[in-house]
Each structure stands twice: as C-alpha cells, then as structure tokens.
Design a protein around this motif. Sequence first.
Motif, PDB file in Angstrom:
ATOM      1  N   ASP A 203      -6.769  -1.510 -19.081  1.00 60.36           N
ATOM      2  CA  ASP A 203      -6.453  -2.313 -17.903  1.00 60.36           C
ATOM      3  C   ASP A 203      -6.868  -1.574 -16.634  1.00 60.36           C
ATOM      4  OD1 ASP A 203      -5.363  -4.486 -19.165  1.00 60.36           O
ATOM      5  OD2 ASP A 203      -3.269  -3.931 -18.819  1.00 60.36           O
ATOM      6  N   PRO A 204      -7.395  -2.279 -15.642  1.00 62.97           N
ATOM      7  CA  PRO A 204      -7.635  -1.638 -14.350  1.00 62.97           C
ATOM      8  C   PRO A 204      -6.310  -1.361 -13.647  1.00 62.97           C
ATOM      9  CG  PRO A 204      -8.025  -3.987 -14.186  1.00 62.97           C
ATOM     10  CD  PRO A 204      -7.771  -3.700 -15.648  1.00 62.97           C
ATOM     11  N   LEU A 205      -6.332  -0.498 -12.660  1.00 59.20           N
ATOM     12  CA  LEU A 205      -5.139  -0.275 -11.852  1.00 59.20           C
ATOM     13  C   LEU A 205      -4.820  -1.545 -11.060  1.00 59.20           C
ATOM     14  CD1 LEU A 205      -5.883   3.302 -10.466  1.00 59.20           C
ATOM     15  CD2 LEU A 205      -4.117   2.688 -12.141  1.00 59.20           C
ATOM     16  N   PRO A 206      -3.564  -1.802 -10.754  1.00 56.01           N
ATOM     17  CA  PRO A 206      -3.214  -3.020 -10.008  1.00 56.01           C
ATOM     18  C   PRO A 206      -3.621  -2.966  -8.539  1.00 56.01           C
ATOM     19  CG  PRO A 206      -1.265  -1.685 -10.424  1.00 56.01           C
ATOM     20  CD  PRO A 206      -2.372  -1.067 -11.208  1.00 56.01           C
ATOM     21  N   THR A 207      -4.059  -1.801  -8.064  1.00 50.14           N
ATOM     22  CA  THR A 207      -4.573  -1.678  -6.700  1.00 50.14           C
ATOM     23  C   THR A 207      -5.634  -0.588  -6.656  1.00 50.14           C
ATOM     24  OG1 THR A 207      -4.036  -1.199  -4.387  1.00 50.14           O
ATOM     25  CG2 THR A 207      -2.722  -0.065  -6.053  1.00 50.14           C
ATOM     26  N   GLU A 208      -6.639  -0.784  -5.805  1.00 52.53           N
ATOM     27  CA  GLU A 208      -7.651   0.252  -5.605  1.00 52.53           C
ATOM     28  C   GLU A 208      -7.202   1.265  -4.568  1.00 52.53           C
ATOM     29  OE1 GLU A 208     -11.269  -1.698  -4.587  1.00 52.53           O
ATOM     30  OE2 GLU A 208     -11.520  -2.635  -6.564  1.00 52.53           O
ATOM     31  N   ASP A 209      -6.188   0.911  -3.793  1.00 55.83           N
ATOM     32  CA  ASP A 209      -5.647   1.812  -2.778  1.00 55.83           C
ATOM     33  C   ASP A 209      -4.575   2.684  -3.425  1.00 55.83           C
ATOM     34  OD1 ASP A 209      -4.416   3.110  -0.699  1.00 55.83           O
ATOM     35  OD2 ASP A 209      -4.170   1.325   0.558  1.00 55.83           O
ATOM     36  N   THR A 210      -4.973   3.872  -3.845  1.00 58.17           N
ATOM     37  CA  THR A 210      -4.054   4.777  -4.554  1.00 58.17           C
ATOM     38  C   THR A 210      -3.773   6.032  -3.726  1.00 58.17           C
ATOM     39  OG1 THR A 210      -5.929   5.776  -5.727  1.00 58.17           O
ATOM     40  CG2 THR A 210      -4.782   3.946  -6.815  1.00 58.17           C
ATOM     41  N   ALA A 211      -3.628   5.855  -2.434  1.00 59.21           N
ATOM     42  CA  ALA A 211      -3.341   6.982  -1.540  1.00 59.21           C
ATOM     43  C   ALA A 211      -1.847   7.296  -1.553  1.00 59.21           C
ATOM     44  CB  ALA A 211      -3.818   6.649  -0.132  1.00 59.21           C
ATOM     45  N   PHE A 212      -1.337   7.594  -2.733  1.00 56.51           N
ATOM     46  CA  PHE A 212       0.081   7.906  -2.872  1.00 56.51           C
ATOM     47  C   PHE A 212       0.359   9.304  -2.321  1.00 56.51           C
ATOM     48  CE2 PHE A 212      -0.907   5.211  -6.746  1.00 56.51           C
ATOM     49  CZ  PHE A 212      -0.532   4.028  -6.121  1.00 56.51           C
ATOM     50  N   ARG A 213       1.611   9.553  -1.999  1.00 63.68           N
ATOM     51  CA  ARG A 213       1.948  10.820  -1.345  1.00 63.68           C
ATOM     52  C   ARG A 213       3.373  11.234  -1.694  1.00 63.68           C
ATOM     53  NH1 ARG A 213       5.582   9.208   2.236  1.00 63.68           N
ATOM     54  NH2 ARG A 213       5.420   7.070   3.084  1.00 63.68           N
ATOM     55  N   PRO A 214       3.683  12.522  -1.516  1.00 65.01           N
ATOM     56  CA  PRO A 214       5.066  12.971  -1.667  1.00 65.01           C
ATOM     57  C   PRO A 214       5.966  12.255  -0.653  1.00 65.01           C
ATOM     58  CG  PRO A 214       3.561  14.847  -1.636  1.00 65.01           C
ATOM     59  CD  PRO A 214       2.753  13.638  -1.259  1.00 65.01           C
ATOM     60  N   GLY A 215       7.186  12.011  -1.056  1.00 69.81           N
ATOM     61  CA  GLY A 215       8.137  11.371  -0.157  1.00 69.81           C
ATOM     62  C   GLY A 215       8.235   9.871  -0.319  1.00 69.81           C
ATOM     63  N   GLN A 216       7.335   9.276  -1.127  1.00 64.75           N
ATOM     64  CA  GLN A 216       7.438   7.847  -1.371  1.00 64.75           C
ATOM     65  C   GLN A 216       7.751   7.610  -2.846  1.00 64.75           C
ATOM     66  OE1 GLN A 216       2.684   6.795  -2.067  1.00 64.75           O
ATOM     67  NE2 GLN A 216       3.784   5.722  -0.484  1.00 64.75           N
ATOM     68  N   GLN A 224       6.490  -0.687 -21.578  1.00 61.64           N
ATOM     69  CA  GLN A 224       5.689   0.034 -22.568  1.00 61.64           C
ATOM     70  C   GLN A 224       4.216  -0.111 -22.194  1.00 61.64           C
ATOM     71  OE1 GLN A 224       6.766   1.904 -25.109  1.00 61.64           O
ATOM     72  NE2 GLN A 224       4.673   2.422 -25.691  1.00 61.64           N
ATOM     73  N   PRO A 225       3.525   1.010 -21.922  1.00 60.85           N
ATOM     74  CA  PRO A 225       3.987   2.388 -22.034  1.00 60.85           C
ATOM     75  C   PRO A 225       4.976   2.752 -20.920  1.00 60.85           C
ATOM     76  CG  PRO A 225       1.827   2.337 -21.040  1.00 60.85           C
ATOM     77  CD  PRO A 225       2.127   0.925 -21.457  1.00 60.85           C
ATOM     78  N   GLU A 226       5.798   3.743 -21.177  1.00 60.36           N
ATOM     79  CA  GLU A 226       6.800   4.143 -20.189  1.00 60.36           C
ATOM     80  C   GLU A 226       6.133   4.692 -18.929  1.00 60.36           C
ATOM     81  OE1 GLU A 226      10.819   6.899 -19.747  1.00 60.36           O
ATOM     82  OE2 GLU A 226       9.897   6.596 -21.712  1.00 60.36           O
ATOM     83  N   GLU A 227       5.054   5.471 -19.126  1.00 57.22           N
ATOM     84  CA  GLU A 227       4.291   5.959 -17.975  1.00 57.22           C
ATOM     85  C   GLU A 227       2.952   5.230 -17.941  1.00 57.22           C
ATOM     86  OE1 GLU A 227       4.004  10.180 -16.050  1.00 57.22           O
ATOM     87  OE2 GLU A 227       2.392  10.041 -17.526  1.00 57.22           O
ATOM     88  N   THR A 228       2.853   4.250 -17.087  1.00 55.31           N
ATOM     89  CA  THR A 228       1.614   3.495 -16.933  1.00 55.31           C
ATOM     90  C   THR A 228       0.607   4.325 -16.128  1.00 55.31           C
ATOM     91  OG1 THR A 228       2.482   2.474 -14.930  1.00 55.31           O
ATOM     92  CG2 THR A 228       2.839   1.299 -17.015  1.00 55.31           C
ATOM     93  N   PRO A 229      -0.659   3.913 -16.133  1.00 55.93           N
ATOM     94  CA  PRO A 229      -1.663   4.664 -15.366  1.00 55.93           C
ATOM     95  C   PRO A 229      -1.323   4.821 -13.888  1.00 55.93           C
ATOM     96  CG  PRO A 229      -2.761   3.236 -16.932  1.00 55.93           C
ATOM     97  CD  PRO A 229      -1.309   2.906 -17.018  1.00 55.93           C
ATOM     98  N   ILE A 230      -0.755   3.797 -13.262  1.00 58.20           N
ATOM     99  CA  ILE A 230      -0.430   3.925 -11.847  1.00 58.20           C
ATOM    100  C   ILE A 230       0.703   4.931 -11.630  1.00 58.20           C
ATOM    101  CG2 ILE A 230       1.219   2.006 -11.740  1.00 58.20           C
ATOM    102  CD1 ILE A 230       0.059   1.346  -8.968  1.00 58.20           C
ATOM    103  N   LEU A 231       1.659   4.986 -12.552  1.00 57.26           N
ATOM    104  CA  LEU A 231       2.723   5.984 -12.439  1.00 57.26           C
ATOM    105  C   LEU A 231       2.183   7.389 -12.668  1.00 57.26           C
ATOM    106  CD1 LEU A 231       5.871   4.400 -14.163  1.00 57.26           C
ATOM    107  CD2 LEU A 231       5.211   4.390 -11.742  1.00 57.26           C
ATOM    108  N   ALA A 232       1.289   7.535 -13.633  1.00 57.00           N
ATOM    109  CA  ALA A 232       0.705   8.847 -13.911  1.00 57.00           C
ATOM    110  C   ALA A 232      -0.068   9.351 -12.694  1.00 57.00           C
ATOM    111  CB  ALA A 232      -0.202   8.770 -15.131  1.00 57.00           C
ATOM    112  N   LEU A 233      -0.827   8.470 -12.065  1.00 53.41           N
ATOM    113  CA  LEU A 233      -1.600   8.861 -10.892  1.00 53.41           C
ATOM    114  C   LEU A 233      -0.682   9.203  -9.723  1.00 53.41           C
ATOM    115  CD1 LEU A 233      -4.355   9.217  -9.583  1.00 53.41           C
ATOM    116  CD2 LEU A 233      -4.354   6.766  -9.053  1.00 53.41           C
ATOM    117  N   ALA A 234       0.357   8.404  -9.524  1.00 55.37           N
ATOM    118  CA  ALA A 234       1.299   8.671  -8.441  1.00 55.37           C
ATOM    119  C   ALA A 234       2.002  10.012  -8.651  1.00 55.37           C
ATOM    120  CB  ALA A 234       2.329   7.546  -8.361  1.00 55.37           C
ATOM    121  N   LYS A 235       2.345  10.306  -9.884  1.00 58.08           N
ATOM    122  CA  LYS A 235       2.994  11.579 -10.200  1.00 58.08           C
ATOM    123  C   LYS A 235       2.076  12.750  -9.885  1.00 58.08           C
ATOM    124  CE  LYS A 235       5.420  13.858 -14.045  1.00 58.08           C
ATOM    125  NZ  LYS A 235       5.801  13.698 -15.477  1.00 58.08           N
ATOM    126  N   GLU A 236       0.796  12.621 -10.224  1.00 55.17           N
ATOM    127  CA  GLU A 236      -0.182  13.668  -9.921  1.00 55.17           C
ATOM    128  C   GLU A 236      -0.263  13.934  -8.420  1.00 55.17           C
ATOM    129  OE1 GLU A 236      -3.981  12.632 -11.448  1.00 55.17           O
ATOM    130  OE2 GLU A 236      -3.356  12.664 -13.558  1.00 55.17           O
TER     131      GLU A 236
END
Length: 264
Positions: A203-216, A224-236
């Motif tokens: 599956d593609p990510l639900p958004t192309e804007d993945t400028a996640f940051r600490p504090g959000q 399922q899966p418990e850690e989806t790709p968007i969560l994994a990227l945000a965690k990184e």
Amino acid sequence: MITGHTKLYGIVANPIHHIKTPQEVNRLFAEIDHDGVLVPFHVLPENLAGFVDSLRGMENLGGMIVTVPHKVEILALCDRIEGDAAEIGAVNAIRRESDGSLVGAMLDGKGFVGGLKAAGIDVAGMDICQLGAGGAGAAIAFALAEAGAGRLNIVNRSQDKARLLAERVAAKYPCTEVTTGPADSASRDIVVNTTSLGMKDGDPLPTEDTAFRPGQVVAEVIMQPEETPILALAKEKGARTHPGRPMLREQVRLMARHLGVPGA
C-alpha cells in the motif's frame, strides 16, 4: 462452552483476516460472565444486502459489528438509527431487536477519542490533520470536533468528499475550525490516518507529506499490522505514535452496550 442457550454476535468485513475484534469482545464476554460468542463473517459488497436481511430471522442473534468496507452502505440497510450515525453517514454496530428489526449506531469516533484519552492525549485545542473522509473518518471527524479540537484539517483523495464532510462537521461544531487544505504535517499537533492504506503489503502511504517531527502525535486506526508504514516512518522521525488497537479496546464496551449485552 457454546450451547443452545448461547447468544450469537458477529463482525462483518471484507477482507476478514486482519480483524482483532473477536478476541477483544470474547475476552469481555468472559470477564462479565456473558453466555455469548462473537464470530467473523466474510461478506463481499455485492452480497451485503442479502446478508443483512438474513439477520432479521436469526432469533438467537444479538447483533453485528461492521467494519471495512461496509460501514457506509450498511446505514441504509438498518431499520432505525441511534445517535449521530445518520449525520455521520455510516454505521459500525447493529443491534437485533426481538421483533427482528435492526438498530444501527456509529461508535468509531468515540472509540478513537477514548483511546487517545486513555493514552493521556487530550485533543482539546489541538491542530489536527485527518487523512481520509470515509466511514471511520467521518465518525472520527465528528468526535474530534465534539472533544474540542481547535482546528481540524481533512485531507482526502476526493476533495469534494473532504469538503462535504468538513461542512457537516463545521455546521454542528462551529467552535472547531474545519478546513480541507494541504496536510502540512509538520505544523500539526496530531496527524491521524483514518484510511485503510497500510493494511496490505505494498500500500502507498496515506500522505506524501511525511514531515513528521518530535513533539507531535501520529495516530492510526488500522489494527493489523500494529505498526503500519506511516507509524514506522513517524517513529523514525521522532514523533510519538499511537496504534489502532486502543481505539478498539475503548469501542468494545460501547459496542457491547449497543448490542444489549447485560453487564457491559
């Protein structure tokens, strides 16, 4: 032990393999000593109307939980609606009354907000970007506004669908600023994925804007899966992540109460 006295409940979905609801609901039944069992039903969209009609004749059926992709379509198949399901435009729980009539409700949004609260996240006054405007997304948008979100930006592949949802939410909750602009992920307090993207491999990510940051917070509704790709990227990128399972846990008792389970 299942006997002739056992009350039956189900969950209907397509696909069905990923669901965690039976485990959670049957655990609750055991905790409250309720003689009931919830089982999964895999139903294709073209067969949904016939399946729902068959429920009216099952005398020992307490009701059904409804998930992807049937939440929107099943609204019109209910005999009555409780709460704000009609306004949201979707149903995720159906109670079968003794006369065979089916009473629908939508509990996704309240469950999602309850899951955030259980994790110590209060959405009041926050700037939130919501990805998706489908059945779960509509329920969550209403619930976030009801809980006092300061700003809610809805992003959806169909901009018309996002705009219509934003207008409905703003009309009911004028204290929340509801927009449909770009995701602008870095500026948000919370980014929440309410789409099904991330459930299947590839599956593609639900958004192309993945400028996640600490504090959000980056939150998910997928179990399922418990850690989806968007969560994994945000965690990184140092953001706090919030998986989909807490939403289900908070919903379980809400669903059980709607289904008329004694002691829920």
